[in-house]
Design a protein around this motif. Sequence first.
Motif, mmCIF file in Angstrom:
data_model
loop_
_atom_site.group_PDB
_atom_site.id
_atom_site.type_symbol
_atom_site.label_atom_id
_atom_site.label_comp_id
_atom_site.label_asym_id
_atom_site.label_seq_id
_atom_site.Cartn_x
_atom_site.Cartn_y
_atom_site.Cartn_z
ATOM 1 N N LEU A 1 0.806 -1.224 0.000
ATOM 2 C CA LEU A 1 0.000 0.000 0.000
ATOM 3 C C LEU A 1 0.841 1.277 0.000
ATOM 4 N N PRO A 2 1.830 1.428 0.909
ATOM 5 C CA PRO A 2 2.662 2.631 0.816
ATOM 6 C C PRO A 2 3.469 2.689 -0.484
ATOM 7 N N CYS A 3 3.858 1.528 -0.996
ATOM 8 C CA CYS A 3 4.604 1.509 -2.257
ATOM 9 C C CYS A 3 3.730 2.003 -3.417
ATOM 10 N N LEU A 4 2.461 1.606 -3.413
ATOM 11 C CA LEU A 4 1.543 2.103 -4.438
ATOM 12 C C LEU A 4 1.312 3.603 -4.288
ATOM 13 N N LEU A 5 1.211 4.066 -3.053
ATOM 14 C CA LEU A 5 0.991 5.487 -2.816
ATOM 15 C C LEU A 5 2.171 6.316 -3.316
ATOM 16 N N PHE A 6 3.389 5.882 -2.992
ATOM 17 C CA PHE A 6 4.567 6.627 -3.427
ATOM 18 C C PHE A 6 4.909 6.364 -4.891
ATOM 19 N N GLY A 7 4.210 5.445 -5.537
ATOM 20 C CA GLY A 7 4.370 5.223 -6.965
ATOM 21 C C GLY A 7 3.470 6.116 -7.802
ATOM 22 N N SER A 8 2.647 6.906 -7.129
ATOM 23 C CA SER A 8 1.727 7.810 -7.813
ATOM 24 C C SER A 8 2.380 9.177 -8.000
ATOM 25 N N ALA A 9 2.465 9.616 -9.229
ATOM 26 C CA ALA A 9 3.064 10.924 -9.505
ATOM 27 C C ALA A 9 2.222 12.053 -8.921
ATOM 28 N N GLY A 10 0.909 11.866 -8.899
ATOM 29 C CA GLY A 10 0.036 12.880 -8.317
ATOM 30 C C GLY A 10 0.280 13.063 -6.824
ATOM 31 N N PHE A 11 0.453 11.942 -6.111
ATOM 32 C CA PHE A 11 0.730 12.038 -4.679
ATOM 33 C C PHE A 11 2.082 12.699 -4.425
ATOM 34 N N LEU A 12 3.091 12.318 -5.196
ATOM 35 C CA LEU A 12 4.413 12.905 -4.999
ATOM 36 C C LEU A 12 4.418 14.401 -5.300
ATOM 37 N N THR A 13 3.663 14.809 -6.317
ATOM 38 C CA THR A 13 3.566 16.232 -6.631
ATOM 39 C C THR A 13 2.891 16.990 -5.497
ATOM 40 N N ARG A 14 1.812 16.427 -4.983
ATOM 41 C CA ARG A 14 1.095 17.074 -3.888
ATOM 42 C C ARG A 14 1.946 17.110 -2.620
ATOM 43 N N LEU A 15 2.681 16.034 -2.349
ATOM 44 C CA LEU A 15 3.549 16.005 -1.174
ATOM 45 C C LEU A 15 4.637 17.068 -1.283
ATOM 46 N N GLY A 16 5.211 17.198 -2.461
ATOM 47 C CA GLY A 16 6.240 18.216 -2.666
ATOM 48 C C GLY A 16 5.706 19.629 -2.537
ATOM 49 N N ALA A 17 4.443 19.822 -2.937
ATOM 50 C CA ALA A 17 3.848 21.152 -2.826
ATOM 51 C C ALA A 17 3.460 21.485 -1.388
ATOM 52 N N TRP A 18 2.975 20.498 -0.653
ATOM 53 C CA TRP A 18 2.537 20.746 0.723
ATOM 54 C C TRP A 18 3.703 20.898 1.679
#
Length: 170
Positions: free
Chosen positions: A17-34
């Motif tokens: 589950l965390p691997c799938l989450l960090f495999g999402s470009a959308g999540f990584l973009t949002r994490l970098g912005a937040w």
Amino acid sequence: MNLIRNIPAVTAASALLPCLLFGSAGFLTRLGAWSAWPMLPSALGAPFAVPALSVVPIGEQPWSALTVELVAVAVLVAVVWWWTARSVRRRPDASAGRAFFAGWAAFALGAMASGAPRALVPAWEMGLGPIGWYAMLAGGLLTGLLWGSTLGWVCGVARVAVRGRVAATA
């Protein structure tokens, strides 16, 4: 026998589950912005977070980076399965707290072990010498342990959830 077979499999599957989450470009973009501060160690060369499970490389990484990430995901899942099976064999009737922390520790150790290939392959590709390999390995192990300790609750919750269900039917 049901304990040995089901608990490690479900706990190892929850590690994806965390691997799938960090495999999402959308999540990584949002994490970098937040909040960009979790990405600071990767700016220094350490692998970022847990290995990313995705079907295409994220950003403009080469396909070899995707291969390394998939190998690291396999290492993570294998270590989580092994550690969970070991804890179930040693204490099949563990309390909920002990089971939770066994799942947490399994994920932390798996993330640490998956940091090794994620650090050593780029060190080899950059042509670093032995000192560079050891420095990158130490960085990969340390960041893997930190991220695994942060996200280990996912496997801990799965371990407790399956423990209660299997113990009730056994």
